[in-house]
Design an enzyme around this catalytic site. Structure first.
Site, PDB file in Angstrom:
ATOM      1  N   ASP A 328       0.876  -1.161   0.000  1.00  0.00           N
ATOM      2  CA  ASP A 328       0.000   0.000   0.000  1.00  0.00           C
ATOM      3  C   ASP A 328       0.920   1.219   0.000  1.00  0.00           C
ATOM      4  O   ASP A 328       2.120   1.094   0.291  1.00  0.00           O
ATOM      5  CB  ASP A 328      -0.881  -0.034   1.252  1.00  0.00           C
ATOM      6  CG  ASP A 328      -1.716   1.215   1.408  1.00  0.00           C
ATOM      7  OD1 ASP A 328      -2.347   1.630   0.425  1.00  0.00           O
ATOM      8  OD2 ASP A 328      -1.704   1.780   2.509  1.00  0.00           O
ATOM      9  N   ASP A 524      -1.618  -0.883   6.061  1.00  0.00           N
ATOM     10  CA  ASP A 524      -1.826  -0.380   7.428  1.00  0.00           C
ATOM     11  C   ASP A 524      -3.256   0.065   7.711  1.00  0.00           C
ATOM     12  O   ASP A 524      -3.641   0.227   8.864  1.00  0.00           O
ATOM     13  CB  ASP A 524      -0.897   0.810   7.695  1.00  0.00           C
ATOM     14  CG  ASP A 524      -1.390   2.071   6.992  1.00  0.00           C
ATOM     15  OD1 ASP A 524      -1.684   1.996   5.787  1.00  0.00           O
ATOM     16  OD2 ASP A 524      -1.479   3.123   7.648  1.00  0.00           O
ATOM     17  N   ASP A 528      -7.182  -1.955   3.884  1.00  0.00           N
ATOM     18  CA  ASP A 528      -6.224  -2.977   3.466  1.00  0.00           C
ATOM     19  C   ASP A 528      -6.562  -4.352   4.030  1.00  0.00           C
ATOM     20  O   ASP A 528      -5.970  -5.350   3.612  1.00  0.00           O
ATOM     21  CB  ASP A 528      -4.806  -2.601   3.921  1.00  0.00           C
ATOM     22  CG  ASP A 528      -4.292  -1.348   3.236  1.00  0.00           C
ATOM     23  OD1 ASP A 528      -4.622  -1.167   2.044  1.00  0.00           O
ATOM     24  OD2 ASP A 528      -3.573  -0.562   3.871  1.00  0.00           O
TER      25      ASP A 528
END
Length: 631
Positions: A328, A524, A528
């Protein structure tokens, strides 16, 4: 050593001294010496082996016969009944030495986990109405309460500092030895140790949901998730132990019967029974049963000391085969904290542009508004601000000191009839107009983490074939960050569902690197969590990551530093190397010694090496997995 280990050591020393004395006295040469020697040797044998005999008997009563205690009891009792008093007692003695060594090694590898368990605080300080501090159970503290943490105490519950400044020791959570300076307004995690000043903290979570409690839950759950190797060893021992017991029985009975019935020679019962007993000692699977789980336990313990929590040995095993790592962006490769990086095309001083923008945006809680207020650096006087109009998707228009100020995107400038000047920089752009005149724009960007580029380089050195970044951010920003970090592939402007679809595609691609190759996803945020669950290995940023991400992940990085990912992979690979070394070594030596024992070449002393010696060597090798500092 603990009390139990000291007791075993005392028994070992007493038995060893008695064996030496009895051997030196040569009692067997006296009249009725064999009977006397038999009785006297039972003393050191009982001292050193009574617990093994009791466990073997308990196993027989519970119909769980075939284990290492049964093998050892049968072999040593048989040897003594055949008149080999020294060998029988010595086998039990050396077996207990090996068990003591194994117990000590496990204790050493558990030390890291025990130290981690110490992060759980026993109490929280609450200030009473008369100003006195009262110690209460952390479970009783509600969200929004003010707790007081004195120097030297652990922070019991996550929260925000409302008063005071100090330095925190975060090593128990992150593995980092560098202290962290904190002051009013900073978020702090439970489990950290307050090193200097008095802190007052407003709690933001309940005790059971705080970082320290979550970390301990992850560690406690890790032991229940076994790797393929551990499951193999469990199945192996289940079939192997009865097989060798029946094999030893056949070795004791069949050759003498064949000699007597078919060859018409002396059956030599004593010789073949002794070979069978030697066969039993050699066959004891302790080296495998002990060293394989110990290797994984040591690997997980070593990783936790470095601030990497692995939720089970199965995940440690999968991590070692990682060939593709997907990231990410915001909060993972970048700080996730927006800050002003420049003021451009301004006619008035930068400070004045920021002052107008910060006041106009002062009623907004948006991260960009917060970054403007932070860049202004002074206390916002909202009494100066009137007639605030927030235009969704455009920005804010307000009167500041009676002057009309507009702060927002290019759409807002077009709406109020002001021509905006574009920006070559990458990030969010806040255009500012004062009294209908364009006064420049402010560039706000998310900082790339200091170790992010090193993390990508280290992953490639560690053998990762492909790095990918998935983000919901705009393409220009995503491409710039990916190019800056050296990431191979980037996909931008994705929704959470789109990320899952991309990971599905990348999983198919990863299979081309080998049937056992795995894909790791690092994230995080709450968005996600679905991707973390779908990836072969989900890695969550633990310090600032969301609870949903941490729950869904298989590995948690406690200090949010992506450079730890490559280290976690190296730790897992070292651990797996040690596991395979122990498997090949233990099985190889046992096969050779079993053959030698069956043909009569191996004696009890070689059997002791094949059992205790191999176990000690395997355990010594296993605890190398603890040493991860220089990986």
């Amino acid at each position: 050593m603990n009390k139990k280990q000291k007791n075993v050591l005392k028994r070992i020393i007493i038995s060893f001294v008695l064996i030496i004395l009895l051997k030196a006295l040569s009692i067997g040469t006296l009249p009725y010496g064999n009977y006397l020697e038999f009785v006297l040797f039972l003393v050191p044998y009982w001292i050193i082996g009574n617990d093994i005999l009791k466990k073997a008997w308990k196993g027989i009563r519970k119909k769980q016969v075939f284990d290492e205690n049964f093998l050892m009891a049968t072999a040593t009792v048989g040897a003594i009944l055949l008149g080999d008093y020294v060998e029988g007692t010595a086998v039990m003695l050396f077996y207990q030495i090996g068990e003591l060594f194994q117990s000590y090694a496990v204790g050493k590898s558990r030390k890291n986990i025990s130290e981690l368990m110490d992060i759980r605080p026993d109490y929280a300080n609450i200030e009473s109405e008369d100003g006195e501090l009262e110690q209460v159970d952390p479970d009783e503290v509600e969200i929004g309460s003010i707790i007081v943490v004195k120097p030297g105490e652990k922070i019991p519950i996550d929260g925000i500092i409302t008063e005071g400044h100090s330095t925190l020791n975060t090593s128990a959570l992150t593995g980092e030895s560098i202290p962290r300076n904190v002051s009013q307004g900073d978020e702090v995690n439970s489990g950290c140790i307050n090193m200097s000043g008095l802190l007052k903290i407003e709690t933001t979570k309940e005790f059971g949901e705080s970082t320290a409690s979550k970390v301990l839950e992850l560690v406690e759950e890790a032991s229940s998730r076994k790797s393929q190797q551990e499951n193999f060893i469990s199945r192996f021992a289940h079939y192997y132990t009865p097989a060798v017991c029946y094999g030893a029985l056949a070795l004791a009975v069949l050759p003498p019967v064949i000699r007597l019935v078919f060859l018409h020679t002396a059956p030599m019962w004593g010789d073949w029974i002794f070979r069978a007993l030697t066969f039993l000692v050699i066959s004891c699977p302790c080296a495998l049963v002990i060293s394989i789980p110990l290797s994984f336990f040591a690997g997980i313990g070593g990783a936790s000391r470095e601030g990497v929590l692995v939720k089970g040995s199965n995940y440690l095993e999968s991590l070692s085969r990682t060939k593709c790592v997907v990231f990410d962006k915001t909060g993972t490769m970048t700080e996730g904290v927006f800050e002003v990086v420049g003021v451009h095309h301004n006619h008035m001083p930068e400070e004045q542009v920021l002052e107008y923008a910060a006041h106009a945006e002062s009623y907004s809680s948006h991260p960009i508004s917060k970054s403007l207020q932070k860049a202004y650096g002074k206390k916002i006087d909202q009494s100066r601000v009137t007639d605030v109009e927030e235009i969704s998707g455009h920005g804010v228009v307000a009167n500041v000191d009676g002057i009309r100020v507009a702060a927002g995107n290019a759409k807002l400038m077009k709406r109020i009839g002001v021509e905006a000047i574009g920006c070559d920089g990458i990030g969010a752009i806040v255009h500012v107009a004062v009294d209908g005149k364009y006064e420049g724009h402010i560039l706000i960007a998310d900082r790339v983490k200091s170790h992010a580029a090193d993390a990508i380089r280290n992953l490639k050195k560690a053998g990762v074939k492909k790095t990918v970044m998935l983000t919901g951010d705009v393409k220009t920003v995503a491409d710039k960050v990916a190019a800056e970090l050296g990431i191979d592939e980037v996909h931008s402007e994705l929704l959470p569902g789109d990320k899952v679809d991309k990971v599905e595609e990348l999983l198919k691609m990863t299979a081309s690197y080998g049937s056992k190759a795995t894909l790791a996803f690092v994230g995080d945020g709450i968005n996600d969590a679905p991707v973390l669950s779908r990836a072969d290995i989900g890695i969550a940023m633990g310090a600032l990551g969301s609870d949903a991400a941490i729950e869904a992940a298989d590995v948690v990085l406690m200090d949010d530093d992506p450079i730890k990912i490559a280290k976690a992979i190296r730790i897992s690979r070292k651990c797996l190397r040690i596991v395979y070394q122990n498997i090949y070594f233990a099985i190889g030596i046992k096969i050779i010694c079993l053959i030698l024992g069956a043909v009569g070449i191996a004696n009890m002393w070689l059997a002791i090496f094949a059992d205790v010696g191999v176990m000690v060597i395997a355990v010594l090798n296993a605890i190398r997995a603890l040493n991860v500092k220089n990986l």
